[in-house]
Each structure stands twice: as C-alpha cells, then as structure tokens.
Design a protein around this motif. Structure first.
Motif, PDB file in Angstrom:
ATOM      1  N   SER A  40       0.814  -1.222   0.000  1.00  0.00           N
ATOM      2  CA  SER A  40       0.000   0.000   0.000  1.00  0.00           C
ATOM      3  C   SER A  40       0.844   1.267   0.000  1.00  0.00           C
ATOM      4  O   SER A  40       0.316   2.355  -0.252  1.00  0.00           O
TER       5      SER A  40
ATOM      6  N   THR B 276       3.319   2.538  -5.572  1.00  0.00           N
ATOM      7  CA  THR B 276       2.487   2.519  -6.761  1.00  0.00           C
ATOM      8  C   THR B 276       3.387   2.435  -7.988  1.00  0.00           C
ATOM      9  O   THR B 276       4.590   2.715  -7.891  1.00  0.00           O
TER      10      THR B 276
ATOM     11  N   ARG C 256       4.463   3.718 -11.680  1.00  0.00           N
ATOM     12  CA  ARG C 256       4.388   4.883 -12.558  1.00  0.00           C
ATOM     13  C   ARG C 256       5.404   4.727 -13.689  1.00  0.00           C
ATOM     14  O   ARG C 256       6.445   4.092 -13.519  1.00  0.00           O
TER      15      ARG C 256
ATOM     16  N   VAL D 188       5.092   6.123  -2.291  1.00  0.00           N
ATOM     17  CA  VAL D 188       4.159   7.250  -2.214  1.00  0.00           C
ATOM     18  C   VAL D 188       3.595   7.436  -0.811  1.00  0.00           C
ATOM     19  O   VAL D 188       2.679   8.230  -0.617  1.00  0.00           O
TER      20      VAL D 188
ATOM     21  N   LEU E  30       1.397   7.445   2.174  1.00  0.00           N
ATOM     22  CA  LEU E  30      -0.031   7.221   2.407  1.00  0.00           C
ATOM     23  C   LEU E  30      -0.912   7.753   1.275  1.00  0.00           C
ATOM     24  O   LEU E  30      -2.118   7.923   1.460  1.00  0.00           O
ATOM     25  N   GLU E  31      -0.321   8.006   0.124  1.00  0.00           N
ATOM     26  CA  GLU E  31      -1.103   8.558  -0.990  1.00  0.00           C
ATOM     27  C   GLU E  31      -2.193   7.600  -1.442  1.00  0.00           C
ATOM     28  O   GLU E  31      -3.299   8.037  -1.791  1.00  0.00           O
ATOM     29  N   ASN E  32      -1.918   6.281  -1.443  1.00  0.00           N
ATOM     30  CA  ASN E  32      -2.935   5.321  -1.863  1.00  0.00           C
ATOM     31  C   ASN E  32      -4.151   5.333  -0.938  1.00  0.00           C
ATOM     32  O   ASN E  32      -5.289   5.152  -1.395  1.00  0.00           O
ATOM     33  N   TYR E  33      -3.923   5.528   0.342  1.00  0.00           N
ATOM     34  CA  TYR E  33      -5.047   5.591   1.274  1.00  0.00           C
ATOM     35  C   TYR E  33      -5.915   6.821   0.991  1.00  0.00           C
ATOM     36  O   TYR E  33      -7.150   6.747   1.070  1.00  0.00           O
ATOM     37  N   TRP E  34      -5.280   7.935   0.676  1.00  0.00           N
ATOM     38  CA  TRP E  34      -6.044   9.137   0.344  1.00  0.00           C
ATOM     39  C   TRP E  34      -6.814   8.940  -0.963  1.00  0.00           C
ATOM     40  O   TRP E  34      -7.963   9.386  -1.085  1.00  0.00           O
ATOM     41  N   ARG E  35      -6.222   8.246  -1.937  1.00  0.00           N
ATOM     42  CA  ARG E  35      -6.927   7.964  -3.183  1.00  0.00           C
ATOM     43  C   ARG E  35      -8.171   7.121  -2.934  1.00  0.00           C
ATOM     44  O   ARG E  35      -9.209   7.325  -3.578  1.00  0.00           O
TER      45      ARG E  35
ATOM     46  N   SER F 218     -10.966   9.141  -0.899  1.00  0.00           N
ATOM     47  CA  SER F 218     -11.527  10.232  -1.694  1.00  0.00           C
ATOM     48  C   SER F 218     -12.175   9.747  -2.979  1.00  0.00           C
ATOM     49  O   SER F 218     -12.669  10.566  -3.767  1.00  0.00           O
TER      50      SER F 218
ATOM     51  N   ARG G 154      -3.336   0.556  -4.543  1.00  0.00           N
ATOM     52  CA  ARG G 154      -4.695   1.008  -4.187  1.00  0.00           C
ATOM     53  C   ARG G 154      -5.521  -0.152  -3.637  1.00  0.00           C
ATOM     54  O   ARG G 154      -6.283   0.019  -2.682  1.00  0.00           O
TER      55      ARG G 154
END
Length: 314
Positions: free
Chosen positions: A61, A64, A66, A80, A82-87, A90, A286
């Motif tokens: 998690s 990612t 890219r 990334v 905690l960016e996946n958790y925010w994705r 949201s 994700r």
C-alpha cells in the motif's frame, strides 16, 4: 528407632539445602515450556496466515507503479507513503460501495438473525416434532456452495426463464431491486447456520429453570423473552460479530449477479472494489490500501459489538 537419611538437596529438618534448586520453580518452568509448546502451532498459523499477509499488504500500500521518462522503460515502483489511502477514501466509487454495504447490513443482519432466533425458539419448544428433520432442512442451504446458490437464485430472478420476476412487484435484477435480491440470497444461505448456533445454546438452558417458570404461570412467549433469550445473549453477540464481518466482506452474491444485470457494477461492494483494483486495473497499491481500510473497519465494528456485549453482561 530407624533414622531416615535426608534426600539429596534437603537438610535433616526437611528444608532445602543452600544452593539446591527448589522443586516448585522447576515445576513452574516445565509448565511454562509445556504451555509454549501447545501454543506454538497456533502462533505459527497466526503469524503465517494473518500477520505476514497484513504486513505485506501494508508494504504494497505504500507503493504505486508509474511510468518513468517517456515510458519506454516500462512502469516502476514508486514510494508514495499514504497517498494510496487518500486515493481510496476520496474515491466516490469506494464511498458508494460502503454505502451499499451499510444499507445491506441494516436490512440483512436484523432479518437473518431475527429469523434464525425465531426458528431456534420454535425448534426448542415442546410442541415441535421431528426436530432433527426440521433443523436439517433449515441448515441445508448453508451446505450449498455460495457460487452454486448464487447461480440458482440468478436464474430464478431472470426475467426470461425465472418464475420470480413475474411474481414480485419489482424487478429483482433492476437497480431498485438488486439489493433486496442480494439480501434474500444471503439470508437464505446463512439463516440455518445461525439457527444451529442459537438452537445449541437454547438446549444448554437449564430445564429446571424453565419448569420453575412454567410452574409460576409463565407461558412459552414469556419464557422465551424473559429466560431463554437473556441466557443465550453471549451466543447472540458472537453470531452478530461474525455477521457484521461477513456483511463488510460481501462478495459472492454480487459477483454472481453481475453477469446477469448491469445494476451491479465492478465496485458495488468494497470487496469488489479491491478485486477491480488488483485483478482488473493492476493497481496493487490502491487495492492493498482499500483492503487494509476494510480490515480496520471490520476490527472497529467487531470491537464495538464486543464492548456493547460486555456492557450488557455487566
């Protein structure tokens, strides 16, 4: 008069000699080692099947994939945090899936557990004959594999060949009726399982307590409400915890109906959302983040139910 010689490690007065090991600590040490040996298989299974997968999912998690440069080198993993958790939180599709599961749970849990408790009370009553036959008949749907049961119900709901679409006042595979169809499928399969749990707990209620209540003039309904249901409260809360967890992990029924109707999308439930992210979009980060959020939600709801159970017990 015969004088008994002191045993090794003891003095003549029966006291332990200085420097000798006492038998009590040795016994405690052996008991501790025996306890560790008995707990080792469970600990290994817990680590291998629960903790390691959770740790690996948390690791995934945080990354990612890219494209680098112009994309000729292919995708590469990028950290990334905690960016996946925010994705996930949201994402409107994930929030909609949580809403679908919440509505499903609000309808399914009271209907299924209430029906299972009612059937268990009827089987436990003195007026019912052939208890084993009726309990087996109610339990049989649980023995049917979930995918096969889903296919059977899907054909029954089908507007072309199924008989239910002509009888029901709504379209069971339409957008307004597919949730009711899923609730019906899950309730049909799991009611017998929970009925067996409740019936087993009811058989453990002391018969002398029921006989005393009957002597005092309490009828069957009064006995059920005042004696039987309060005495199986712990079993009811255990069944509630498992049902809450199972509701959050709803997967089989929607994935079967998805091939028969467009009302069930690829992200209809959180489990389907994870499936779509990992196996269709190949977005492992994700999907891992969504699965961990789902696990945290299940743990929090289970802890809340157990806390309410402990408070009611006190």
């Amino acid at each position: 008069m015969t004088v008994l010689a002191p045993t090794p490690g003891t003095q003549a007065g029966g006291r332990t000699a200085p420097g000798a090991a006492s038998p009590a600590p040795r016994r405690r040490r052996r008991r501790g080692l025996a306890g560790l040996a008995l707990a080792a298989p469970f600990a290994l299974l817990l680590i291998g099947t629960v903790l390691v997968p959770i740790g690996y999912a948390f690791y995934l998690s945080l990354f990612t994939e890219r494209l680098s440069g112009l994309g000729f080198d292919g995708p590469r993993q990028v950290f990334v945090a905690l960016e996946n958790y925010w994705r996930v939180v949201s994402d409107g599709a994930f929030l909609a899936s949580l809403g679908n599961v919440a509505l499903y749970a609000l309808v399914h849990i009271p209907l299924m557990l209430g029906g299972a408790l009612l059937l268990a009370l009827l089987l436990d009553s003195a007026t019912v004959r052939l208890r084993q036959m009726w309990s087996l008949a109610v339990f049989l749907p649980y023995a049917v594999p979930g995918v096969i049961a889903g296919l059977i119900w899907a054909y029954l709901y089908s507007p072309n060949i199924g008989p239910l679409s002509a009888v029901l006042p709504f379209d069971p595979l339409g957008r307004s009726g597919v949730l009711s169809s899923i609730v019906n499928m899950a309730t049909w399969q799991w009611m017998g399982y929970n009925m067996i749990i409740f019936y087993t707990a009811l058989r453990a209620v002391p018969r002398e307590v029921l006989e005393a209540a009957q002597t005092d003039g309490a009828g069957p309904i009064r006995q059920a409400l005042s004696i039987k249901i309060p005495m199986i409260r712990s079993s009811a809360f255990v069944a509630l915890v498992f049902t809450v967890i199972g509701s959050l992990q709803l997967f089989t029924e929607p994935v079967v109906l998805r091939t028969f109707t467009g009302a069930v999308t690829s992200t209809y439930t959180p489990s389907l959302y994870v499936y779509e992210a990992v196996f269709i979009s190949n977005d492992y980060g994700r999907g891992a983040a969504a699965s961990l959020l789902l696990a945290i939600a299940s743990a929090l709801l289970s802890a809340l139910v157990m806390r309410l159970s402990a408070r009611r017990s006190r």
